[in-house]
Scaffold this motif. Structure first.
Motif, PDB file in Angstrom:
ATOM      1  N   PRO A 184      27.115  43.649  31.672  1.00 51.08           N
ATOM      2  CA  PRO A 184      26.312  44.751  32.212  1.00 51.08           C
ATOM      3  C   PRO A 184      26.802  45.085  33.621  1.00 51.08           C
ATOM      4  CG  PRO A 184      24.908  43.052  31.245  1.00 51.08           C
ATOM      5  CD  PRO A 184      26.298  42.490  31.282  1.00 51.08           C
ATOM      6  N   SER A 185      26.654  46.329  34.023  1.00 49.54           N
ATOM      7  CA  SER A 185      27.184  46.758  35.322  1.00 49.54           C
ATOM      8  C   SER A 185      26.652  45.911  36.469  1.00 49.54           C
ATOM      9  CB  SER A 185      26.872  48.243  35.562  1.00 49.54           C
ATOM     10  OG  SER A 185      25.473  48.466  35.516  1.00 49.54           O
ATOM     11  N   GLY A 186      25.412  45.463  36.373  1.00 44.66           N
ATOM     12  CA  GLY A 186      24.819  44.673  37.438  1.00 44.66           C
ATOM     13  C   GLY A 186      25.391  43.271  37.556  1.00 44.66           C
ATOM     14  N   GLN A 187      26.176  42.840  36.557  1.00 43.09           N
ATOM     15  CA  GLN A 187      26.739  41.486  36.590  1.00 43.09           C
ATOM     16  C   GLN A 187      28.221  41.461  36.949  1.00 43.09           C
ATOM     17  OE1 GLN A 187      25.846  39.607  32.821  1.00 43.09           O
ATOM     18  NE2 GLN A 187      23.809  39.014  33.494  1.00 43.09           N
ATOM     19  N   LYS A 188      28.860  42.613  37.029  1.00 37.55           N
ATOM     20  CA  LYS A 188      30.304  42.610  37.239  1.00 37.55           C
ATOM     21  C   LYS A 188      30.697  42.090  38.617  1.00 37.55           C
ATOM     22  CE  LYS A 188      31.619  45.840  33.666  1.00 37.55           C
ATOM     23  NZ  LYS A 188      32.313  47.075  33.287  1.00 37.55           N
ATOM     24  N   ASP A 189      29.835  42.231  39.597  1.00 31.13           N
ATOM     25  CA  ASP A 189      30.130  41.704  40.920  1.00 31.13           C
ATOM     26  C   ASP A 189      29.724  40.242  41.075  1.00 31.13           C
ATOM     27  OD1 ASP A 189      31.227  44.084  41.800  1.00 31.13           O
ATOM     28  OD2 ASP A 189      29.319  44.844  42.587  1.00 31.13           O
TER      29      ASP A 189
END
Length: 204
Positions: A184-189
């Motif tokens: 998910p986009s929120g986990q890529k960082d």
């Protein structure tokens, strides 16, 4: 009266045993903070023994896969990529006590883990391949790369299962990679801190 007391003690013992099993058998797959710095050794193993005479089993894995390496779509499409070197390996001993050979079909799934909040891993965040030998990973992945969709080809291969001869045991190997593009986009960082609560399914 003594019989009632013994029965109550037995019930209490069973409840405590079940509670111990439920709280002690979660698996955590923990991402590596330096996914491309060093290939992981891929030497995780387990002494798990499963009788595949059952139609279906769901097992909460009790091992930890450390330093799960995240790779990208580009890596999956790169011919010659070191899939074996970047994969974590889970070995599962399968015991067939029947008189006929059977296919053991293994699957991995991320369980809901709301207590981990944004760090809770999801199914789309990892890929895996079930093989009868870790050394077959490289040629298999090369073959999958030649298809129109290698992930579909991997899923089809996993669905075939691993053959376990009658009255004998075999070891199946689950090769696991973190899948960066599936996060998910929120986990890529924060991919290096994502935690997976895993469940393994078995169809015989």
């Amino acid at each position: 009266m003594k019989m009632i007391r013994k029965t109550l003690i037995l019930i209490l013992f069973v409840m405590i045993s079940v509670a111990s099993m439920v709280t002690g058998v979660f698996a955590w797959f923990i991402g590596s903070p330096g996914g491309f710095v060093e290939p992981i050794s891929g030497d995780l193993e387990t002494d798990m023994t499963i009788d595949i005479q059952i139609d279906q089993s769901e097992i909460f894995l009790g091992d930890r896969v450390r330093d799960l390496v995240y790779i990208t779509d580009e890596d999956f499409q790169t011919v010659g990529f070191d899939f074996y070197g970047y994969g974590a390996i889970l070995a599962v001993n399968l015991q067939n006590s029947g008189d006929q050979a059977m296919n053991a079909k293994l699957g991995l799934y991320a369980q809901s883990a709301p207590d981990y909040g944004i760090y809770a891993g999801v199914n789309s965040g990892f890929k895996y391949l079930v093989v009868d030998s870790p050394f077959s990973v490289t040629p298999l992945m090369w073959g999958f790369q030649q298809t129109s969709n290698m992930f579909d080809a991997m899923n089809a291969h996993n669905a075939n299962g691993v053959l376990v001869p009658a009255n004998s045991s075999s070891t199946a190997y689950i090769i696991i990679w973190g899948y960066y593009d599936g996060l998910p986009s929120g986990q890529k960082d924060i991919y290096h801190a994502v935690v997976y609560r895993m469940r393994m399914t078995l169809f015989g």
